[in-house]
Scaffold this active site. Structure first.
Site, PDB file in Angstrom:
ATOM      1  N   SER A  31       0.841  -1.205   0.000  1.00 45.46           N
ATOM      2  CA  SER A  31       0.000   0.000   0.000  1.00 45.46           C
ATOM      3  C   SER A  31       0.873   1.251   0.000  1.00 45.46           C
ATOM      4  O   SER A  31       1.985   1.235   0.520  1.00 45.46           O
ATOM      5  CB  SER A  31      -0.891   0.034   1.232  1.00 45.46           C
ATOM      6  OG  SER A  31      -1.672  -1.120   1.322  1.00 45.46           O
TER       7      SER A  31
HETATM    8  N1  SAH Z   1      -0.929  -4.656   4.101  1.00 50.28           N
HETATM    9  C1  SAH Z   1      -0.149  -4.730   2.895  1.00 50.28           C
HETATM   10  C2  SAH Z   1      -1.005  -4.640   1.676  1.00 50.28           C
HETATM   11  C3  SAH Z   1      -1.064  -5.931   1.005  1.00 50.28           C
HETATM   12  S1  SAH Z   1      -2.113  -5.979  -0.414  1.00 50.28           S
HETATM   13  C4  SAH Z   1       0.922  -3.622   2.909  1.00 50.28           C
HETATM   14  O1  SAH Z   1       1.370  -3.224   3.937  1.00 50.28           O
HETATM   15  O2  SAH Z   1       1.342  -3.188   1.896  1.00 50.28           O
HETATM   16  C5  SAH Z   1      -3.485  -6.870   0.211  1.00 50.28           C
HETATM   17  C6  SAH Z   1      -3.209  -8.260   0.682  1.00 50.28           C
HETATM   18  O3  SAH Z   1      -4.457  -8.811   1.074  1.00 50.28           O
HETATM   19  C7  SAH Z   1      -2.651  -9.209  -0.380  1.00 50.28           C
HETATM   20  O4  SAH Z   1      -1.467  -9.773   0.084  1.00 50.28           O
HETATM   21  C8  SAH Z   1      -3.750 -10.242  -0.560  1.00 50.28           C
HETATM   22  O5  SAH Z   1      -3.259 -11.542  -0.831  1.00 50.28           O
HETATM   23  C9  SAH Z   1      -4.443 -10.188   0.775  1.00 50.28           C
HETATM   24  N2  SAH Z   1      -5.819 -10.695   0.776  1.00 50.28           N
HETATM   25  C10 SAH Z   1      -6.813 -10.476  -0.118  1.00 50.28           C
HETATM   26  N3  SAH Z   1      -7.924 -11.113   0.253  1.00 50.28           N
HETATM   27  C11 SAH Z   1      -7.639 -11.766   1.418  1.00 50.28           C
HETATM   28  C12 SAH Z   1      -8.367 -12.620   2.284  1.00 50.28           C
HETATM   29  N4  SAH Z   1      -9.647 -12.952   2.064  1.00 50.28           N
HETATM   30  N5  SAH Z   1      -7.737 -13.109   3.372  1.00 50.28           N
HETATM   31  C13 SAH Z   1      -6.435 -12.793   3.645  1.00 50.28           C
HETATM   32  N6  SAH Z   1      -5.696 -12.013   2.858  1.00 50.28           N
HETATM   33  C14 SAH Z   1      -6.286 -11.491   1.755  1.00 50.28           C
END
Ligand code: SAH
Length: 229
Positions: free
Chosen positions: A77
């Protein structure tokens, strides 16, 4: 306050040139202009090396205010959104003991949260990303985190209820099971909506029930069900 950056004398973590402290300082100045006010949160972002969370080829762009690819069609993000979600989470309840995070990704938001709350329980559906996140937080000596490989739609009932829940992927609707795992007085920050239009929601579990605030438009990867090994 002992900061991560002064504590760890590893040149890769400390950063040089485009990943140096000066570059990070500019990111903090930008976040202030964008409206982030909480000094503790700004300090935490300043001291957390974002460049170690992305591939070496992207390290020079780590302090730009953009989301960057982390593989598996996912992104880290943008710093503003990490700061904003953290600020919204802690605004009404600055001392949270237990926070549930859904969507660990590469672990950047996890690292920020773990420095500001008692303990983080973080759920990720893509196993290789979870492994990367664990390694990054291990390198930074951040220990107050437990990880679960699962569909975050189930939450993590074993450790519920949580003072805070922060979701980093956008479902079409707020998952019922997550609401059930919020402690009284607890706060959930979650982007809601399909790929065309999403809005950040803050949901507070008050005595009168769940109070929903619809905040700004955002753009997150979709909240997907099932796990990927
Ligand atoms: N928090 C992260 C952002 C990651 S992007 C940061 O600091 O940058 C969003 C993440 O959510 C991805 O890794 C994706 O695999 C995960 N995600 C999406 N749907 C999900 C679900 N139902 N359960 C767990 N993780 C999920």
């Amino acid at each position: 306050m002992v900061t991560l950056n002064t504590m760890i004398k590893n040149p890769r973590i400390q950063g040089i040139g485009m990943t140096s402290r000066r570059t990070r300082e500019r990111m903090i100045d930008r976040l202030r202009v964008q409206g982030i006010r909480d000094c503790k949160i700004l300090e935490t972002l300043r001291n957390t090396p974002r460049h170690i969370f992305v591939d070496d080829a992207l390290a020079s762009r780590a302090y730009e205010d953009t989301a960057l690819p982390i593989g598996y069609n996912q992104t880290i993000s943008q710093p503003y959104i990490v700061a904003r979600m953290t600020e919204l989470l802690l605004e009404t309840k600055p001392n949270m003991d237990k926070v549930l995070e859904i969507g660990t990704g590469c672990g950047y938001q996890t690292a920020i949260l773990a420095q500001l709350v008692g303990y983080v329980y973080s759920v990720e559906r893509i196993m290789p990303l979870q492994k990367k996140a664990k390694q990054h937080l291990y390198d930074l000596r951040i220990r107050k985190v437990d990880y679960l490989h699962s569909d975050g739609g189930w939450g993590w009932p074993e450790h519920a209820p949580y003072d805070g829940i922060l979701v980093s992927a956008a479902p079409e609707e707020v998952p019922e099971l997550l609401l059930e795992q919020l402690a009284p007085g607890g706060v959930m920050i979650i982007p809601v909506g399909g790929s065309r239009s999403q809005e950040l929601h803050r949901i507070t579990y008050t005595k009168e029930g769940f109070q929903v605030e619809v905040l700004e438009p955002v753009s997150f990867v979709p909240f997907l069900s099932g796990g990927v090994s």
